[in-house]
Design a protein around this motif. Structure first.
Motif, PDB file in Angstrom:
ATOM      1  N   ALA A 129       9.689  -1.133 -18.621  1.00  0.00           N
ATOM      2  CA  ALA A 129      11.193  -0.637 -18.943  1.00  0.00           C
ATOM      3  C   ALA A 129      11.318   0.789 -19.314  1.00  0.00           C
ATOM      4  N   THR A 130      10.184   1.224 -19.702  1.00  0.00           N
ATOM      5  CA  THR A 130      10.410   2.703 -20.238  1.00  0.00           C
ATOM      6  C   THR A 130      10.587   3.538 -18.985  1.00  0.00           C
ATOM      7  N   THR A 131      10.363   3.179 -17.691  1.00  0.00           N
ATOM      8  CA  THR A 131      10.545   3.953 -16.621  1.00  0.00           C
ATOM      9  C   THR A 131      11.868   3.947 -16.015  1.00  0.00           C
ATOM     10  N   SER A 132      12.589   4.975 -16.008  1.00  0.00           N
ATOM     11  CA  SER A 132      13.867   4.917 -15.424  1.00  0.00           C
ATOM     12  C   SER A 132      14.145   5.589 -13.901  1.00  0.00           C
ATOM     13  N   GLU A 133      13.048   6.489 -13.562  1.00  0.00           N
ATOM     14  CA  GLU A 133      13.128   7.045 -12.388  1.00  0.00           C
ATOM     15  C   GLU A 133      11.843   7.127 -11.644  1.00  0.00           C
ATOM     16  N   PRO A 157       6.167  -6.717  11.743  1.00  0.00           N
ATOM     17  CA  PRO A 157       6.447  -5.696  12.920  1.00  0.00           C
ATOM     18  C   PRO A 157       7.809  -5.420  12.887  1.00  0.00           C
ATOM     19  N   ASN A 158       8.067  -4.054  12.972  1.00  0.00           N
ATOM     20  CA  ASN A 158       9.722  -3.571  12.935  1.00  0.00           C
ATOM     21  C   ASN A 158      10.217  -3.670  11.692  1.00  0.00           C
ATOM     22  N   SER A 159       9.431  -3.434  10.714  1.00  0.00           N
ATOM     23  CA  SER A 159       9.903  -3.729   9.362  1.00  0.00           C
ATOM     24  C   SER A 159       9.975  -2.442   8.592  1.00  0.00           C
ATOM     25  N   VAL A 160      10.273  -2.453   7.166  1.00  0.00           N
ATOM     26  CA  VAL A 160      10.296  -1.359   6.281  1.00  0.00           C
ATOM     27  C   VAL A 160       9.100  -1.574   5.294  1.00  0.00           C
ATOM     28  N   ALA A 161       8.125  -2.403   5.603  1.00  0.00           N
ATOM     29  CA  ALA A 161       6.946  -2.589   4.824  1.00  0.00           C
ATOM     30  C   ALA A 161       6.048  -1.657   4.281  1.00  0.00           C
ATOM     31  N   GLY A 162       6.351  -0.408   4.863  1.00  0.00           N
ATOM     32  CA  GLY A 162       5.520   0.719   4.544  1.00  0.00           C
ATOM     33  C   GLY A 162       5.980   1.411   3.318  1.00  0.00           C
ATOM     34  N   ALA A 163       7.179   1.024   2.684  1.00  0.00           N
ATOM     35  CA  ALA A 163       7.899   2.086   1.654  1.00  0.00           C
ATOM     36  C   ALA A 163       7.146   1.780   0.443  1.00  0.00           C
ATOM     37  N   THR A 164       7.011   2.805  -0.432  1.00  0.00           N
ATOM     38  CA  THR A 164       6.448   2.611  -1.686  1.00  0.00           C
ATOM     39  C   THR A 164       7.390   3.325  -2.799  1.00  0.00           C
ATOM     40  N   LEU A 165       6.902   2.897  -3.913  1.00  0.00           N
ATOM     41  CA  LEU A 165       7.773   3.374  -5.119  1.00  0.00           C
ATOM     42  C   LEU A 165       6.592   4.286  -6.074  1.00  0.00           C
ATOM     43  N   VAL A 166       7.006   5.459  -6.543  1.00  0.00           N
ATOM     44  CA  VAL A 166       5.846   6.106  -7.408  1.00  0.00           C
ATOM     45  C   VAL A 166       6.333   6.380  -8.877  1.00  0.00           C
ATOM     46  N   ASP A 167       5.923   6.008  -9.756  1.00  0.00           N
ATOM     47  CA  ASP A 167       6.195   6.180 -11.282  1.00  0.00           C
ATOM     48  C   ASP A 167       5.260   7.395 -11.613  1.00  0.00           C
ATOM     49  N   LYS A 168       5.990   8.522 -11.502  1.00  0.00           N
ATOM     50  CA  LYS A 168       5.130   9.814 -11.700  1.00  0.00           C
ATOM     51  C   LYS A 168       4.855   9.887 -13.444  1.00  0.00           C
ATOM     52  N   PRO A 188       8.053   5.792   5.367  1.00  0.00           N
ATOM     53  CA  PRO A 188       7.535   6.572   6.312  1.00  0.00           C
ATOM     54  C   PRO A 188       8.537   7.083   7.375  1.00  0.00           C
ATOM     55  N   THR A 189       8.242   8.366   7.651  1.00  0.00           N
ATOM     56  CA  THR A 189       9.111   9.254   8.558  1.00  0.00           C
ATOM     57  C   THR A 189      10.321  10.070   7.819  1.00  0.00           C
ATOM     58  N   PHE A 190      10.576   9.575   6.448  1.00  0.00           N
ATOM     59  CA  PHE A 190      11.629  10.005   5.897  1.00  0.00           C
ATOM     60  C   PHE A 190      11.151  10.892   4.836  1.00  0.00           C
ATOM     61  N   ALA A 191      12.113  11.778   4.182  1.00  0.00           N
ATOM     62  CA  ALA A 191      11.529  12.612   3.048  1.00  0.00           C
ATOM     63  C   ALA A 191      11.704  11.769   1.801  1.00  0.00           C
ATOM     64  N   THR A 192      10.800  12.214   1.003  1.00  0.00           N
ATOM     65  CA  THR A 192      10.924  11.422  -0.301  1.00  0.00           C
ATOM     66  C   THR A 192      12.295  11.680  -1.236  1.00  0.00           C
ATOM     67  N   ALA A 193      12.677  10.657  -1.903  1.00  0.00           N
ATOM     68  CA  ALA A 193      13.927  10.582  -2.683  1.00  0.00           C
ATOM     69  C   ALA A 193      13.562  10.092  -4.290  1.00  0.00           C
ATOM     70  N   SER A 194      14.194  11.117  -5.064  1.00  0.00           N
ATOM     71  CA  SER A 194      14.044  10.658  -6.371  1.00  0.00           C
ATOM     72  C   SER A 194      15.230   9.654  -6.731  1.00  0.00           C
ATOM     73  N   LEU A 195      14.791   8.608  -7.292  1.00  0.00           N
ATOM     74  CA  LEU A 195      16.059   7.460  -7.491  1.00  0.00           C
ATOM     75  C   LEU A 195      15.872   7.163  -9.099  1.00  0.00           C
ATOM     76  N   LYS A 196      17.046   6.687  -9.585  1.00  0.00           N
ATOM     77  CA  LYS A 196      17.221   6.114 -10.837  1.00  0.00           C
ATOM     78  C   LYS A 196      17.524   4.586 -10.971  1.00  0.00           C
ATOM     79  N   ILE A 197      16.610   3.977 -11.426  1.00  0.00           N
ATOM     80  CA  ILE A 197      16.760   2.539 -11.656  1.00  0.00           C
ATOM     81  C   ILE A 197      18.071   2.070 -12.443  1.00  0.00           C
ATOM     82  N   SER A 198      18.664   1.051 -12.204  1.00  0.00           N
ATOM     83  CA  SER A 198      19.759   0.588 -12.877  1.00  0.00           C
ATOM     84  C   SER A 198      19.361  -0.792 -13.248  1.00  0.00           C
TER      85      SER A 198
END
Length: 205
Positions: free
Chosen positions: A184-188, A131-142, A194-204
């Protein structure tokens, strides 16, 4: 004389028997004490639950999210949520254990107190454990067409920030979320909470 000898013999036998009984009693107490110590030592490791590799890694990542090796001045992305909330992503790091950790801040720019109940997702089992966590977050490798969910330990607890209650207006809280690493070939990846807009992120890393 025989009576005296008999009486003396009885006294000797009684004394020897008493000494033997006392020796046995003392020996018995020593055995019990030693046995207790042995049992305590033997039961200590089993009474303390051992952590799985996922839990250990999650604990380390939580320390990282608290500020270690994360520069709050770095803004990889900033997305708006409901009611004046803003999510700032400070780091997206791939480690050698096959994990990707997203670290950032949630700022309450609204006028009312907010909690993390809206970010735990829709899975009943996950919400109940986190409860009261950010457990609903996801990453999508397009590119790989695959969605990644937050890692969980064997008890169903997420490897992420929990206990997000009473975020006062104008305040911010540090958060982290740990996912299985894409190839390893996925860099972005596309990151969604939930409730926030989607963000495109680069993996370091």
């Amino acid at each position: 004389m025989s009576i005296r000898r008999s009486t003396r013999s009885r006294r000797v036998v009684a004394a020897v028997s008493l000494a033997a009984a006392m020796a046995l009693a003392v020996g018995g107490c020593g055995t019990d004490s030693g046995g207790d110590k042995t049992n305590d030592a033997g039961s200590s490791p089993s009474s303390a639950p051992s952590k799985s590799p996922e839990e250990d890694k999650g604990a380390k990542q939580e320390d990282t999210a608290a500020g270690e090796n994360v520069d709050p001045n770095v803004k990889l992305a900033q997305v708006n949520g409901r009611d004046g909330l803003v999510l700032v992503v400070n780091a997206v790091k791939r480690d050698s254990g096959g994990f990707v950790t997203v670290s950032g801040l949630i700022k309450n720019g609204g006028a009312e107190i907010r909690s993390g109940g809206q970010w735990a997702g829709n899975e009943t089992a996950i919400v109940a454990k986190n409860p009261n966590s950010v457990a609903g977050a996801t990453l999508v490798d397009k590119v790989g067409k695959k969605r990644y969910y937050i890692l969980r330990d064997t008890d169903g607890r997420c490897l992420c920030t929990t206990g997000l209650t009473a975020i006062q207006p104008g305040n911010s809280v540090s958060v982290f979320m740990q996912f299985p690493a894409p190839p390893a070939t996925t860099s972005e990846v596309d990151f969604t909470l939930p409730t926030f807009a989607t963000a495109s992120l680069k993996i370091s890393g």
